[in-house]
Design a protein around this motif. Sequence first.
Motif, PDB file in Angstrom:
ATOM      1  N   PHE A 123     122.636  66.423 100.261  1.00 13.89           N
ATOM      2  CA  PHE A 123     123.933  66.397  99.588  1.00 13.89           C
ATOM      3  C   PHE A 123     124.498  67.809  99.485  1.00 13.89           C
ATOM      4  CE2 PHE A 123     126.402  66.830  95.661  1.00 13.89           C
ATOM      5  CZ  PHE A 123     127.392  65.883  95.879  1.00 13.89           C
ATOM      6  N   ALA A 124     123.673  68.756  99.076  1.00 12.18           N
ATOM      7  CA  ALA A 124     124.134  70.141  98.946  1.00 12.18           C
ATOM      8  C   ALA A 124     124.599  70.694 100.287  1.00 12.18           C
ATOM      9  CB  ALA A 124     123.015  71.006  98.368  1.00 12.18           C
ATOM     10  N   LEU A 125     123.838  70.416 101.358  1.00 12.30           N
ATOM     11  CA  LEU A 125     124.207  70.906 102.689  1.00 12.30           C
ATOM     12  C   LEU A 125     125.509  70.290 103.190  1.00 12.30           C
ATOM     13  CD1 LEU A 125     120.682  70.879 104.388  1.00 12.30           C
ATOM     14  CD2 LEU A 125     122.009  72.886 103.682  1.00 12.30           C
ATOM     15  N   ALA A 126     125.859  69.112 102.656  1.00 15.20           N
ATOM     16  CA  ALA A 126     127.090  68.428 103.086  1.00 15.20           C
ATOM     17  C   ALA A 126     128.344  68.972 102.420  1.00 15.20           C
ATOM     18  CB  ALA A 126     126.967  66.927 102.803  1.00 15.20           C
ATOM     19  N   LEU A 127     128.205  69.772 101.364  1.00 19.61           N
ATOM     20  CA  LEU A 127     129.376  70.192 100.580  1.00 19.61           C
ATOM     21  C   LEU A 127     130.410  70.980 101.387  1.00 19.61           C
ATOM     22  CD1 LEU A 127     127.685  71.057  97.171  1.00 19.61           C
ATOM     23  CD2 LEU A 127     129.209  69.134  97.677  1.00 19.61           C
ATOM     24  N   PRO A 128     130.025  71.921 102.265  1.00 18.01           N
ATOM     25  CA  PRO A 128     131.064  72.592 103.052  1.00 18.01           C
ATOM     26  C   PRO A 128     131.882  71.625 103.915  1.00 18.01           C
ATOM     27  CG  PRO A 128     129.029  73.852 103.110  1.00 18.01           C
ATOM     28  CD  PRO A 128     128.691  72.546 102.468  1.00 18.01           C
ATOM     29  N   GLY A 129     131.210  70.644 104.510  1.00 14.62           N
ATOM     30  CA  GLY A 129     131.940  69.654 105.299  1.00 14.62           C
ATOM     31  C   GLY A 129     132.851  68.796 104.442  1.00 14.62           C
ATOM     32  N   ILE A 130     132.396  68.468 103.232  1.00 13.94           N
ATOM     33  CA  ILE A 130     133.244  67.706 102.308  1.00 13.94           C
ATOM     34  C   ILE A 130     134.493  68.510 101.957  1.00 13.94           C
ATOM     35  CG2 ILE A 130     133.372  66.791  99.954  1.00 13.94           C
ATOM     36  CD1 ILE A 130     130.408  66.002 100.257  1.00 13.94           C
ATOM     37  N   ARG A 131     134.316  69.805 101.707  1.00 12.70           N
ATOM     38  CA  ARG A 131     135.477  70.652 101.396  1.00 12.70           C
ATOM     39  C   ARG A 131     136.478  70.657 102.561  1.00 12.70           C
ATOM     40  NH1 ARG A 131     138.147  75.244  98.763  1.00 12.70           N
ATOM     41  NH2 ARG A 131     139.975  75.256 100.101  1.00 12.70           N
ATOM     42  N   ARG A 132     135.973  70.750 103.806  1.00 12.87           N
ATOM     43  CA  ARG A 132     136.880  70.739 104.961  1.00 12.87           C
ATOM     44  C   ARG A 132     137.640  69.418 105.061  1.00 12.87           C
ATOM     45  NH1 ARG A 132     136.212  75.087 108.207  1.00 12.87           N
ATOM     46  NH2 ARG A 132     134.239  76.251 108.008  1.00 12.87           N
ATOM     47  N   LEU A 133     136.956  68.315 104.811  1.00 10.01           N
ATOM     48  CA  LEU A 133     137.628  67.016 104.819  1.00 10.01           C
ATOM     49  C   LEU A 133     138.699  66.951 103.729  1.00 10.01           C
ATOM     50  CD1 LEU A 133     134.968  64.196 105.391  1.00 10.01           C
ATOM     51  CD2 LEU A 133     137.075  64.577 106.684  1.00 10.01           C
ATOM     52  N   ASN A 166     136.261  62.365  94.412  1.00  5.80           N
ATOM     53  CA  ASN A 166     135.112  61.604  93.937  1.00  5.80           C
ATOM     54  C   ASN A 166     134.527  60.740  95.050  1.00  5.80           C
ATOM     55  OD1 ASN A 166     135.819  62.633  91.363  1.00  5.80           O
ATOM     56  ND2 ASN A 166     135.050  60.784  90.380  1.00  5.80           N
ATOM     57  N   HIS A 167     135.421  60.136  95.850  1.00 10.20           N
ATOM     58  CA  HIS A 167     134.912  59.252  96.900  1.00 10.20           C
ATOM     59  C   HIS A 167     134.089  60.008  97.936  1.00 10.20           C
ATOM     60  CE1 HIS A 167     134.451  56.099  99.817  1.00 10.20           C
ATOM     61  NE2 HIS A 167     134.877  56.949 100.732  1.00 10.20           N
ATOM     62  N   ARG A 168     134.569  61.154  98.357  1.00 11.38           N
ATOM     63  CA  ARG A 168     133.833  61.879  99.401  1.00 11.38           C
ATOM     64  C   ARG A 168     132.464  62.340  98.887  1.00 11.38           C
ATOM     65  NH1 ARG A 168     136.746  61.187 103.716  1.00 11.38           N
ATOM     66  NH2 ARG A 168     138.979  61.681 103.784  1.00 11.38           N
ATOM     67  N   LEU A 169     132.379  62.696  97.630  1.00 18.05           N
ATOM     68  CA  LEU A 169     131.080  63.023  97.032  1.00 18.05           C
ATOM     69  C   LEU A 169     130.219  61.761  96.909  1.00 18.05           C
ATOM     70  CD1 LEU A 169     132.342  65.429  94.229  1.00 18.05           C
ATOM     71  CD2 LEU A 169     131.103  66.108  96.298  1.00 18.05           C
ATOM     72  N   ALA A 170     130.834  60.686  96.420  1.00 16.73           N
ATOM     73  CA  ALA A 170     130.089  59.442  96.215  1.00 16.73           C
ATOM     74  C   ALA A 170     129.614  58.854  97.538  1.00 16.73           C
ATOM     75  CB  ALA A 170     130.962  58.431  95.474  1.00 16.73           C
ATOM     76  N   HIS A 171     130.462  58.893  98.566  1.00 13.73           N
ATOM     77  CA  HIS A 171     130.089  58.312  99.856  1.00 13.73           C
ATOM     78  C   HIS A 171     128.886  59.040 100.454  1.00 13.73           C
ATOM     79  CE1 HIS A 171     130.606  56.169 103.624  1.00 13.73           C
ATOM     80  NE2 HIS A 171     130.565  57.333 104.272  1.00 13.73           N
ATOM     81  N   THR A 172     128.826  60.343 100.258  1.00 11.24           N
ATOM     82  CA  THR A 172     127.681  61.107 100.757  1.00 11.24           C
ATOM     83  C   THR A 172     126.398  60.660 100.058  1.00 11.24           C
ATOM     84  OG1 THR A 172     129.115  62.998 101.218  1.00 11.24           O
ATOM     85  CG2 THR A 172     126.751  63.428 101.086  1.00 11.24           C
ATOM     86  N   LEU A 173     126.438  60.524  98.738  1.00  8.77           N
ATOM     87  CA  LEU A 173     125.261  60.050  98.009  1.00  8.77           C
ATOM     88  C   LEU A 173     124.906  58.617  98.398  1.00  8.77           C
ATOM     89  CD1 LEU A 173     125.994  61.515  94.470  1.00  8.77           C
ATOM     90  CD2 LEU A 173     124.090  62.150  95.970  1.00  8.77           C
ATOM     91  N   TYR A 174     125.911  57.795  98.591  1.00  9.03           N
ATOM     92  CA  TYR A 174     125.688  56.398  99.000  1.00  9.03           C
ATOM     93  C   TYR A 174     124.962  56.349 100.338  1.00  9.03           C
ATOM     94  CZ  TYR A 174     126.861  51.444  99.736  1.00  9.03           C
ATOM     95  OH  TYR A 174     126.805  50.084  99.957  1.00  9.03           O
ATOM     96  N   SER A 175     125.408  57.168 101.278  1.00 13.19           N
ATOM     97  CA  SER A 175     124.805  57.197 102.609  1.00 13.19           C
ATOM     98  C   SER A 175     123.369  57.711 102.561  1.00 13.19           C
ATOM     99  CB  SER A 175     125.633  58.085 103.540  1.00 13.19           C
ATOM    100  OG  SER A 175     126.962  57.607 103.641  1.00 13.19           O
ATOM    101  N   LEU A 176     123.062  58.533 101.571  1.00 10.32           N
ATOM    102  CA  LEU A 176     121.714  59.090 101.433  1.00 10.32           C
ATOM    103  C   LEU A 176     120.777  58.182 100.639  1.00 10.32           C
ATOM    104  CD1 LEU A 176     122.689  62.801 100.725  1.00 10.32           C
ATOM    105  CD2 LEU A 176     121.493  61.952 102.758  1.00 10.32           C
ATOM    106  N   GLY A 177     121.314  57.100 100.062  1.00  9.44           N
ATOM    107  CA  GLY A 177     120.474  56.143  99.354  1.00  9.44           C
ATOM    108  C   GLY A 177     120.588  56.143  97.853  1.00  9.44           C
ATOM    109  N   ALA A 178     121.390  57.030  97.276  1.00 14.11           N
ATOM    110  CA  ALA A 178     121.584  57.046  95.818  1.00 14.11           C
ATOM    111  C   ALA A 178     122.792  56.169  95.482  1.00 14.11           C
ATOM    112  CB  ALA A 178     121.781  58.466  95.312  1.00 14.11           C
ATOM    113  N   THR A 179     122.644  54.871  95.680  1.00 14.40           N
ATOM    114  CA  THR A 179     123.791  53.968  95.626  1.00 14.40           C
ATOM    115  C   THR A 179     124.312  53.740  94.208  1.00 14.40           C
ATOM    116  OG1 THR A 179     122.260  52.083  95.624  1.00 14.40           O
ATOM    117  CG2 THR A 179     123.135  52.798  97.756  1.00 14.40           C
TER     118      THR A 179
END
Length: 318
Positions: A123-133, A166-179
């Motif tokens: 999740f932490a490693l995904a944050l730069p990509g989330i910011r770009r999106l 919120n969705h882009r953060l939540a979707h990343t956690l969802y994809s990682l299994g923290a549903t």
Amino acid sequence: MAAFESEAAPVVDVGAIVSDLRAVRRDWRQSQGRSLEPGGRELPSREVLNDVLTDLRGVLFPMRLGPPELRQEVEDFYVGVTLDKALHALSAQVRLELQHSARHAHLGPRDVQARTDHIVREFALALPGIRRLLDTDVLAAYHGDPAAHSVDEVLLCYPGIHAIINHRLAHTLYSLGATMLARLISEIAHGQTGIDIHPGATIGSGFFIDHGTGVVIGETATIGERVRIYQAVTLGAKRFPLDADGHLKKGLPRHPNIEDDVVIYAGATVLGRVTIGRGATIGGNLWVTHDVPAGANLSQARSLDNTPAPSASAALAA
């Protein structure tokens, strides 16, 4: 004074109510196969997650959504300290979710901790990509709304942007299994904005929700790039198949596919696993349950002689 004293609260046997509530809790826990032994909280906290989200918004947009006293010369320091704090709090919440689900998945404490560490790290490693999106979403809102005076106004004021953060953060956690955590994060935005996006929905770059109140996007919806939707739009399921025991089947693809450059106007309802083709426009208050070809323009507008235009289904048949 006497009149005031006569309005005393009615006598209530609080002890008896506490005892009855304890019995109800015990019956529920027994029916769910849960431990009756004393212990701490077993589930994630909405309040803690709300604080985590506040920190993460500041990490993603420090000079606009961070603390008001922040200065650019200490921006990186603030981001580092705040991110570390947020990730530690998030880790505790992920662990609670995994411990809760471990009862059914037969995971031991070491497995729970290993999965927790993996989820939080990815999740932490995904944050730069989330910011770009999110930058593409902010620009889409700015360019798509003539009332927007700046990208800063969009980020600070628009509920659609708040919901998509919120969705882009939540979707990343969802994809990682923290549903469960993902669902809590999406429901925090739902309560604050009236925009209900399931964290399982896949949404491409440059997404813009204008106004936003009453928007509903289902779990298995897929949305392409540069899509714009307006208030009270529903991307929902048409039917809910049952299994042999009469229970709802979970996880089946049942929501629409929205391709790139689609516009869906206020009040439109699109149901089922249908595809809205690239560049199509869906007019306000339409009810769509069939595929729509690329470039189509569906509308309920009336002609000058007040004759209703064809319905969406009739327009597609034509």
